[in-house]
Design a protein around this motif. Structure first.
Motif, mmCIF file in Angstrom:
data_model
loop_
_atom_site.group_PDB
_atom_site.id
_atom_site.type_symbol
_atom_site.label_atom_id
_atom_site.label_comp_id
_atom_site.label_asym_id
_atom_site.label_seq_id
_atom_site.Cartn_x
_atom_site.Cartn_y
_atom_site.Cartn_z
ATOM 1 N N ALA A 1 0.758 -0.977 0.134
ATOM 2 C CA ALA A 1 -0.021 0.093 0.041
ATOM 3 C C ALA A 1 0.922 1.323 -0.263
ATOM 4 O O ALA A 1 0.530 2.534 -0.993
ATOM 5 C CB ALA A 1 -0.646 -0.286 0.882
ATOM 6 N N ARG A 2 1.650 1.365 0.942
ATOM 7 C CA ARG A 2 2.523 1.883 0.807
ATOM 8 C C ARG A 2 3.362 3.023 -0.183
ATOM 9 O O ARG A 2 3.790 3.885 -0.863
ATOM 10 C CB ARG A 2 3.791 2.813 1.656
ATOM 11 C CG ARG A 2 4.814 0.927 2.033
ATOM 12 C CD ARG A 2 5.751 0.471 2.893
ATOM 13 N NE ARG A 2 6.095 -0.010 2.432
ATOM 14 C CZ ARG A 2 6.973 -0.349 2.381
ATOM 15 N NH1 ARG A 2 8.109 0.462 1.835
ATOM 16 N NH2 ARG A 2 8.156 -1.164 2.527
ATOM 17 N N ARG A 3 3.343 1.984 -1.124
ATOM 18 C CA ARG A 3 4.646 2.196 -2.673
ATOM 19 C C ARG A 3 3.435 2.303 -3.466
ATOM 20 O O ARG A 3 3.935 2.884 -4.422
ATOM 21 C CB ARG A 3 4.371 1.103 -3.474
ATOM 22 C CG ARG A 3 5.698 0.251 -1.969
ATOM 23 C CD ARG A 3 6.603 -1.110 -2.821
ATOM 24 N NE ARG A 3 8.400 -0.933 -2.373
ATOM 25 C CZ ARG A 3 8.225 -2.020 -1.580
ATOM 26 N NH1 ARG A 3 7.508 -3.603 -1.265
ATOM 27 N NH2 ARG A 3 8.821 -3.350 -1.064
ATOM 28 N N PHE A 4 2.526 2.610 -3.333
ATOM 29 C CA PHE A 4 1.032 2.998 -4.163
ATOM 30 C C PHE A 4 1.340 4.974 -3.835
ATOM 31 O O PHE A 4 1.099 6.055 -4.789
ATOM 32 C CB PHE A 4 -0.325 2.720 -3.619
ATOM 33 C CG PHE A 4 -0.029 1.493 -4.529
ATOM 34 C CD1 PHE A 4 -0.833 1.143 -6.134
ATOM 35 C CD2 PHE A 4 -0.198 0.262 -3.276
ATOM 36 C CE1 PHE A 4 -1.554 0.054 -6.408
ATOM 37 C CE2 PHE A 4 -0.452 -0.965 -4.443
ATOM 38 C CZ PHE A 4 -0.731 -0.939 -5.816
ATOM 39 N N LEU A 5 1.448 5.169 -3.402
ATOM 40 C CA LEU A 5 1.716 7.208 -2.704
ATOM 41 C C LEU A 5 3.057 7.388 -2.995
ATOM 42 O O LEU A 5 2.911 8.265 -4.154
ATOM 43 C CB LEU A 5 1.638 6.983 -0.809
ATOM 44 C CG LEU A 5 0.576 6.628 -0.806
ATOM 45 C CD1 LEU A 5 0.727 6.659 1.504
ATOM 46 C CD2 LEU A 5 -0.483 7.121 -0.662
ATOM 47 N N LEU A 6 3.937 6.738 -3.249
ATOM 48 C CA LEU A 6 5.500 6.678 -4.434
ATOM 49 C C LEU A 6 5.422 6.698 -5.240
ATOM 50 O O LEU A 6 5.580 7.503 -6.296
ATOM 51 C CB LEU A 6 6.768 6.351 -3.272
ATOM 52 C CG LEU A 6 6.607 5.914 -1.774
ATOM 53 C CD1 LEU A 6 8.330 4.855 -1.238
ATOM 54 C CD2 LEU A 6 6.716 8.127 -1.405
ATOM 55 N N ARG A 7 4.548 5.559 -6.003
ATOM 56 C CA ARG A 7 4.184 5.549 -7.243
ATOM 57 C C ARG A 7 3.504 6.953 -7.852
ATOM 58 O O ARG A 7 3.716 6.680 -9.145
ATOM 59 C CB ARG A 7 3.502 4.412 -7.307
ATOM 60 C CG ARG A 7 2.810 3.950 -8.784
ATOM 61 C CD ARG A 7 1.555 4.652 -9.510
ATOM 62 N NE ARG A 7 0.499 4.591 -8.356
ATOM 63 C CZ ARG A 7 -0.284 3.770 -9.489
ATOM 64 N NH1 ARG A 7 -0.196 3.374 -9.995
ATOM 65 N NH2 ARG A 7 -1.637 3.896 -8.302
ATOM 66 N N ASN A 8 2.781 7.509 -6.912
ATOM 67 C CA ASN A 8 1.374 8.587 -7.211
ATOM 68 C C ASN A 8 2.481 10.108 -7.663
ATOM 69 O O ASN A 8 2.652 10.867 -8.003
ATOM 70 C CB ASN A 8 0.683 9.202 -6.791
ATOM 71 C CG ASN A 8 -0.165 8.181 -6.330
ATOM 72 O OD1 ASN A 8 -0.301 6.968 -7.017
ATOM 73 N ND2 ASN A 8 -0.428 8.104 -5.288
ATOM 74 N N ARG A 9 3.875 9.516 -7.103
ATOM 75 C CA ARG A 9 4.674 10.930 -7.859
ATOM 76 C C ARG A 9 4.921 11.481 -9.063
ATOM 77 O O ARG A 9 5.428 12.235 -9.579
ATOM 78 C CB ARG A 9 5.527 10.868 -6.075
ATOM 79 C CG ARG A 9 6.985 9.926 -6.541
ATOM 80 C CD ARG A 9 7.711 9.766 -5.483
ATOM 81 N NE ARG A 9 9.411 9.317 -5.923
ATOM 82 C CZ ARG A 9 9.595 8.054 -6.064
ATOM 83 N NH1 ARG A 9 9.327 7.870 -6.515
ATOM 84 N NH2 ARG A 9 11.225 8.250 -6.649
ATOM 85 N N ILE A 10 5.484 9.437 -9.511
ATOM 86 C CA ILE A 10 6.132 9.278 -10.941
ATOM 87 C C ILE A 10 4.502 10.249 -11.746
ATOM 88 O O ILE A 10 5.106 10.680 -12.999
ATOM 89 C CB ILE A 10 6.466 8.260 -10.884
ATOM 90 C CG1 ILE A 10 7.191 7.771 -9.815
ATOM 91 C CG2 ILE A 10 6.533 7.832 -12.666
ATOM 92 C CD1 ILE A 10 8.237 6.430 -9.908
ATOM 93 N N ILE A 11 4.154 9.316 -11.108
ATOM 94 C CA ILE A 11 2.458 10.328 -12.105
ATOM 95 C C ILE A 11 2.547 11.513 -12.334
ATOM 96 O O ILE A 11 2.364 12.227 -13.425
ATOM 97 C CB ILE A 11 0.941 9.506 -12.100
ATOM 98 C CG1 ILE A 11 0.771 7.523 -12.217
ATOM 99 C CG2 ILE A 11 -0.056 9.910 -12.671
ATOM 100 C CD1 ILE A 11 -0.258 7.514 -11.140
ATOM 101 N N ALA A 12 2.483 12.184 -11.229
ATOM 102 C CA ALA A 12 2.756 13.271 -10.896
ATOM 103 C C ALA A 12 3.909 14.321 -11.936
ATOM 104 O O ALA A 12 3.419 15.431 -12.813
ATOM 105 C CB ALA A 12 2.502 13.871 -9.506
ATOM 106 N N ALA A 13 4.849 13.478 -11.796
ATOM 107 C CA ALA A 13 5.602 14.314 -11.842
ATOM 108 C C ALA A 13 5.903 13.792 -13.701
ATOM 109 O O ALA A 13 6.660 15.096 -14.745
ATOM 110 C CB ALA A 13 7.440 13.842 -11.730
ATOM 111 N N LEU A 14 5.864 12.781 -14.211
ATOM 112 C CA LEU A 14 5.590 12.867 -15.930
ATOM 113 C C LEU A 14 4.794 13.560 -16.423
ATOM 114 O O LEU A 14 5.141 13.894 -17.684
ATOM 115 C CB LEU A 14 5.412 11.203 -16.198
ATOM 116 C CG LEU A 14 6.365 9.869 -15.798
ATOM 117 C CD1 LEU A 14 5.245 8.833 -16.049
ATOM 118 C CD2 LEU A 14 7.843 10.230 -16.855
ATOM 119 N N SER A 15 3.928 14.105 -15.694
ATOM 120 C CA SER A 15 2.305 15.227 -16.748
ATOM 121 C C SER A 15 3.169 16.757 -16.259
ATOM 122 O O SER A 15 3.986 17.034 -14.910
ATOM 123 C CB SER A 15 1.582 14.470 -16.183
ATOM 124 O OG SER A 15 1.281 13.249 -15.650
ATOM 125 N N SER A 16 2.214 17.435 -16.814
ATOM 126 C CA SER A 16 2.285 19.110 -17.142
ATOM 127 C C SER A 16 0.999 19.014 -16.461
ATOM 128 O O SER A 16 0.383 19.762 -16.286
ATOM 129 C CB SER A 16 2.396 19.634 -18.472
ATOM 130 O OG SER A 16 1.423 19.129 -19.285
#
Length: 534
Positions: free
Chosen positions: A305-320
């Motif tokens: 579960a905790r890794r999903f929150l860290l994964r979310n930072r990559i989704i945000a960073a990849l996007s404008s």
């Protein structure tokens, strides 16, 4: 015989990219990722102070090799009682002490380059982290490059890229502006790594898994519009909103396999743990249509579960831009929105029924001024930058791909409609059409112009516009003038590729590339452009 290109990619005889092993620096970064338990700012600082990742791995190897020699177990000592790689300072040999001093100096340098200073307490924290990394380092199956490369890539089925790769999305560097966390050391993937750089400003669409029909429709329609304009759609590959967004982008590819953008799914565990299984046909369709499945974590890493929150930072960073299609108050999509706001991305939220808990998260984002209200799914110009064609870096063969067939099969799509979409998508041809080797630059440019006009005409049809020259010009990317468009349309009419019908322009045949010339697909022996116009 296959030929290697400058970045180590190997092109097979049929021009389809095949998996090539990671280079030494990428393999070193993969090794360091294995030593971590997730995003680690201490490791990121260490690398900022080091010459490269290989120098860090060399010191860790020296450290553990010296410890292994100095702590050989007695023959009667059970294997389970072997000492762990957590020695006290007094037990370190001179070689290990040298390696530790070098690593500490690199860390201090990296912290300074990151705009901070380290005190005695901070160095103690680093030493504890170092011992955890050493424990993990000793669990590697091998230190030899070839076996290690095979192990990290699952025998070549996955690719790995690092920041020096031309396929690395440079916007991930924005994560280092928040000093609590760090950018990924490398990325694992299936599919086309070039999809990470085909769009300068991707759009992320996120939301709850338990989305209702309203939220699902919004996510699908926004993704469809964005991909139709050539943009990459990023999401998390989960049920609900994520799946709707991915399917929307794939629908754009089905309608326009030349100009449409693709989609990228980011996972919270190793790629041998991608799921849910009900989305497996979705993942196959993403791979079959030039998209990618990526993760910052090694194969075998469980998506806790905790890794999903860290994964979310990559989704945000990849996007404008990040669009929250529908979310409850405790949805992980709000975590992605918070990351996006901290990274300076634009955040949009779709309003919903104020009495429905499904919309409470989005309504709260709008109320608190953390997101811009999204009022329409049909006019998304405010969400995205100018429409564009796919950008292929240096037009060289892509890095490794994984065939969709190699994923486990047997899982049906979520609905009959999705299954029908998947069958159409999987039966389509690749978007990466390459001209024959004897094609001249002039011939390639000629075909590109004709394909761009065809793409613009299809965009007019999708928007229910009359495809007259003015509308087509508005749908073209680049700096094409009206005079240039008129000339191109005249050539295409003479070639039988378009026809004028009561003020509208209609496509009569597709463009294929044969030595740089367009031919009628139904008549392979038809004359070329130059033959007809001369």
């Amino acid at each position: 015989m296959s030929a290697a290109v400058s970045d180590g990619t190997v092109a097979s005889p049929n021009s389809q990219p095949v998996v090539s092993p990671p280079d030494a620096e990428t393999l070193a970064r993969a090794t360091l990722t294995f030593c971590l338990d997730g995003a680690d700012a201490l490791m990121f600082a260490l690398l900022k102070g080091a010459q490269n990742a290989q120098s860090v791995v060399a010191l860790l190897r020296e450290f553990t090799s010296d410890m292994a020699q100095s702590s050989q177990p007695k023959s009667s000592q059970p294997q389970s009682e072997l000492p762990k790689a957590c020695p006290s300072k007094t037990s370190l040999s001179s070689t290990s002490m040298y390696a530790q001093r070098e690593l500490e100096a690199m860390f201090a340098t990296g912290i300074a380059r990151w705009g901070r200073s380290v005190d005695h307490r901070g160095m103690q924290v680093f030493r504890r982290a170092l011992h955890r990394w050493l424990d993990r380092f000793t669990q590697l199956p091998s230190h030899d490059p070839q076996p290690l490369s095979d192990w990290f890539t699952m025998d070549g089925s996955q690719w790995i890229i690092a920041p020096h790769s031309r396929y690395w999305p440079s916007q991930l560097a924005d994560l280092s502006t928040r000093k609590d966390w760090a950018a990924p050391l490398c990325l694992w993937g299936y599919g086309e790594p070039s999809s990470l750089v085909t769009c300068p400003k991707p759009i992320a669409i996120v939301g709850s898994r338990g989305v209702n029909e309203y939220g699902r429709s919004v996510a699908h329609d926004i993704a469809l519009q964005a991909a139709a304009d050539g943009h990459v759609v990023v999401s998390g590959g989960a049920f609900g909103t994520d799946a709707a967004a991915h399917w929307g982008a794939l629908e754009a590819s089905r309608r326009d396999d030349i100009g449409a953008g693709t989609t990228v799914a980011v996972f919270a565990g190793g790629l041998n743990h991608i799921g849910p299984q009900r989305n497996e046909r979705l993942f196959e369709a993403i791979l079959a249509n030039g998209g990618a499945l990526i993760s910052e974590l090694c194969p075998g890493t469980v998506p806790e579960a905790r890794r999903f929150l860290l994964r979310n930072r990559i989704i945000a960073a990849l996007s404008s831009t990040v669009v929250v299609a529908q979310a409850r108050t405790r949805s992980g999509a709000l975590n992605t929105a918070n990351w996006a706001a901290e990274l300076g991305r634009e955040v949009y939220a779709v309003p919903g029924d104020i009495d429905s808990p499904d919309n409470a998260g989005c309504n709260a984002l709008i109320r608190d001024g953390k997101a811009i209200i999204l009022c329409s799914t049909h006019h998304i110009d405010e969400l995205c930058h100018k429409r564009h064609e796919r950008f292929a870096p240096e037009a060289e063969p892509a890095e490794p791909t994984k065939s969709a067939d190699s994923l486990e099969s047997g899982i049906s799509a979520d609905s009959g409609e999705q299954a029908e979409q998947t069958n159409e998508l999987l039966s389509g041809s690749s978007n990466d059409k390459q001209a024959p080797e004897n094609t001249t630059p002039e011939q390639t440019e000629e075909s590109r112009r004709y394909e761009s006009v065809h793409t613009a005409i299809r965009r007019c049809h999708r928007r229910k516009l009359v495809a007259n020259p003015e509308a087509i010009l508005s749908m073209l990317t680049g700096d094409t003038t009206f005079a240039q468009l008129t000339e191109t349309l005249g050539e295409m009419e003479l070639l039988g590729m378009v026809e004028f019908d009561r003020g509208a322009i209609r496509i009569t045949q597709q463009v294929s590339v044969n030595s740089g010339n367009a031919r009628n697909n139904s008549h392979p022996d038809a004359p070329t452009q130059k033959e007809q116009l001369s």
